[in-house]
Motif scaffolding. Sequence first.
Motif, PDB file in Angstrom:
ATOM      1  N   VAL A  41      14.606  47.248 -16.551  1.00  0.00           N
ATOM      2  CA  VAL A  41      15.287  46.393 -15.569  1.00  0.00           C
ATOM      3  C   VAL A  41      16.795  46.502 -15.732  1.00  0.00           C
ATOM      4  CG1 VAL A  41      15.719  43.983 -14.884  1.00  0.00           C
ATOM      5  CG2 VAL A  41      13.374  44.776 -15.276  1.00  0.00           C
ATOM      6  N   ARG A  42      17.279  46.451 -16.974  1.00  0.00           N
ATOM      7  CA  ARG A  42      18.724  46.576 -17.215  1.00  0.00           C
ATOM      8  C   ARG A  42      19.250  47.908 -16.697  1.00  0.00           C
ATOM      9  NH1 ARG A  42      17.228  44.291 -22.136  1.00  0.00           N
ATOM     10  NH2 ARG A  42      17.935  42.138 -22.363  1.00  0.00           N
ATOM     11  N   ASN A  43      18.503  48.988 -16.952  1.00  0.00           N
ATOM     12  CA  ASN A  43      18.936  50.315 -16.482  1.00  0.00           C
ATOM     13  C   ASN A  43      19.030  50.366 -14.958  1.00  0.00           C
ATOM     14  OD1 ASN A  43      19.087  51.260 -19.097  1.00  0.00           O
ATOM     15  ND2 ASN A  43      17.066  52.222 -19.063  1.00  0.00           N
ATOM     16  N   HIS A  44      18.015  49.841 -14.276  1.00  0.00           N
ATOM     17  CA  HIS A  44      18.021  49.858 -12.806  1.00  0.00           C
ATOM     18  C   HIS A  44      19.152  48.985 -12.254  1.00  0.00           C
ATOM     19  CE1 HIS A  44      14.577  52.363 -12.219  1.00  0.00           C
ATOM     20  NE2 HIS A  44      13.723  51.520 -12.776  1.00  0.00           N
ATOM     21  N   LEU A  45      19.363  47.817 -12.870  1.00  0.00           N
ATOM     22  CA  LEU A  45      20.454  46.950 -12.420  1.00  0.00           C
ATOM     23  C   LEU A  45      21.810  47.616 -12.619  1.00  0.00           C
ATOM     24  CD1 LEU A  45      19.364  43.384 -13.598  1.00  0.00           C
ATOM     25  CD2 LEU A  45      19.674  44.164 -11.244  1.00  0.00           C
ATOM     26  N   SER A  46      21.986  48.251 -13.756  1.00  0.00           N
ATOM     27  CA  SER A  46      23.244  48.935 -14.039  1.00  0.00           C
ATOM     28  C   SER A  46      23.504  50.040 -13.017  1.00  0.00           C
ATOM     29  CB  SER A  46      23.198  49.525 -15.459  1.00  0.00           C
ATOM     30  OG  SER A  46      24.376  50.247 -15.712  1.00  0.00           O
ATOM     31  N   SER A  47      22.468  50.797 -12.713  1.00  0.00           N
ATOM     32  CA  SER A  47      22.596  51.872 -11.729  1.00  0.00           C
ATOM     33  C   SER A  47      22.913  51.306 -10.342  1.00  0.00           C
ATOM     34  CB  SER A  47      21.302  52.690 -11.686  1.00  0.00           C
ATOM     35  OG  SER A  47      21.394  53.712 -10.724  1.00  0.00           O
ATOM     36  N   ALA A  48      22.222  50.232  -9.952  1.00  0.00           N
ATOM     37  CA  ALA A  48      22.440  49.618  -8.633  1.00  0.00           C
ATOM     38  C   ALA A  48      23.845  49.039  -8.533  1.00  0.00           C
ATOM     39  CB  ALA A  48      21.396  48.535  -8.382  1.00  0.00           C
ATOM     40  N   ILE A  49      24.334  48.430  -9.611  1.00  0.00           N
ATOM     41  CA  ILE A  49      25.691  47.880  -9.618  1.00  0.00           C
ATOM     42  C   ILE A  49      26.703  49.009  -9.425  1.00  0.00           C
ATOM     43  CG2 ILE A  49      27.448  46.775 -11.081  1.00  0.00           C
ATOM     44  CD1 ILE A  49      25.062  45.098 -12.277  1.00  0.00           C
ATOM     45  N   GLY A  50      26.477  50.119 -10.097  1.00  0.00           N
ATOM     46  CA  GLY A  50      27.374  51.270  -9.948  1.00  0.00           C
ATOM     47  C   GLY A  50      27.358  51.844  -8.539  1.00  0.00           C
ATOM     48  N   LYS A  51      26.185  51.980  -7.980  1.00  0.00           N
ATOM     49  CA  LYS A  51      26.061  52.576  -6.637  1.00  0.00           C
ATOM     50  C   LYS A  51      26.640  51.691  -5.535  1.00  0.00           C
ATOM     51  CE  LYS A  51      22.000  55.452  -7.561  1.00  0.00           C
ATOM     52  NZ  LYS A  51      20.558  55.644  -7.269  1.00  0.00           N
ATOM     53  N   THR A  52      26.567  50.380  -5.724  1.00  0.00           N
ATOM     54  CA  THR A  52      27.096  49.469  -4.704  1.00  0.00           C
ATOM     55  C   THR A  52      28.557  49.101  -4.963  1.00  0.00           C
ATOM     56  OG1 THR A  52      26.351  47.519  -5.938  1.00  0.00           O
ATOM     57  CG2 THR A  52      24.839  48.414  -4.263  1.00  0.00           C
ATOM     58  N   ALA A  53      29.071  49.478  -6.143  1.00  0.00           N
ATOM     59  CA  ALA A  53      30.427  49.106  -6.568  1.00  0.00           C
ATOM     60  C   ALA A  53      30.552  47.583  -6.695  1.00  0.00           C
ATOM     61  CB  ALA A  53      31.490  49.664  -5.622  1.00  0.00           C
ATOM     62  N   GLY A  54      29.452  46.942  -7.056  1.00  0.00           N
ATOM     63  CA  GLY A  54      29.469  45.494  -7.263  1.00  0.00           C
ATOM     64  C   GLY A  54      30.049  45.144  -8.623  1.00  0.00           C
ATOM     65  N   ARG A  55      30.514  43.909  -8.754  1.00  0.00           N
ATOM     66  CA  ARG A  55      31.082  43.456 -10.026  1.00  0.00           C
ATOM     67  C   ARG A  55      29.990  43.077 -11.020  1.00  0.00           C
ATOM     68  NH1 ARG A  55      33.552  40.718  -6.143  1.00  0.00           N
ATOM     69  NH2 ARG A  55      32.589  38.756  -6.759  1.00  0.00           N
ATOM     70  N   ASN A  56      28.856  42.614 -10.486  1.00  0.00           N
ATOM     71  CA  ASN A  56      27.726  42.198 -11.312  1.00  0.00           C
ATOM     72  C   ASN A  56      26.472  42.285 -10.447  1.00  0.00           C
ATOM     73  OD1 ASN A  56      27.691  39.818  -9.671  1.00  0.00           O
ATOM     74  ND2 ASN A  56      29.272  38.938 -11.002  1.00  0.00           N
TER      75      ASN A  56
END
Length: 200
Positions: free
Chosen positions: A171-186
């Motif tokens: 879950v952490r890996n997928h969230l980290s990847s999604a945050i990077g792809k969306t350029a979100g702060r968290n």
Amino acid sequence: MRLLIADDQALVRGALSALLGLEPDIDVVAEVGRGDEVRAAALAARADVAMLDIEMPGIDGIAAAAELRTAAPACRVIIVTTFGRPGYLKRAMQAGASGFVVKDTPAAELADAVRRVHRGFRVVDPTLAATSLAQGDSPLTERETDVLEAARTGGSIADIARILHLSEGTVRNHLSSAIGKTAGRNRADAARIAEQNGWL
């Protein structure tokens, strides 16, 4: 033609029904306020066209369109929504919708869109189509989308892992990847950005 209207806002649903019911060739045969009521209502009313909002309780309009494609393949679907988000357009078309227009479409154009969808044509808001083409596909994988969707409720990593039957590390890996792809702060920001783009 026999038309079903699904919208969770009674006022909007009633207005659409009244406006389209004035057309000599359109008979509004069913109105529902929840996405999970669409399939049964369409089958019971033998609807030719289902006009669906996206954001409804139960299931959303895109999921309801997918259900209709299986349960009532002869019933064509047109999505009419306030939320003209490019990602929604692609997801709606993949779910089997033949039309996608925004709610501020003039009544005469909306009636014409229903007729065209009934005749087997695709009808898409031109501005939204252009934006969708310019934006391209969602950068998120299916699993990243699932994880962000689960994260919208604000649960912990453990909660998300339990819901999706994944390990907390995954879950952490997928969230980290999604945050990077969306350029979100968290993760909350990533979920907000993904939702605004219609990817969730």
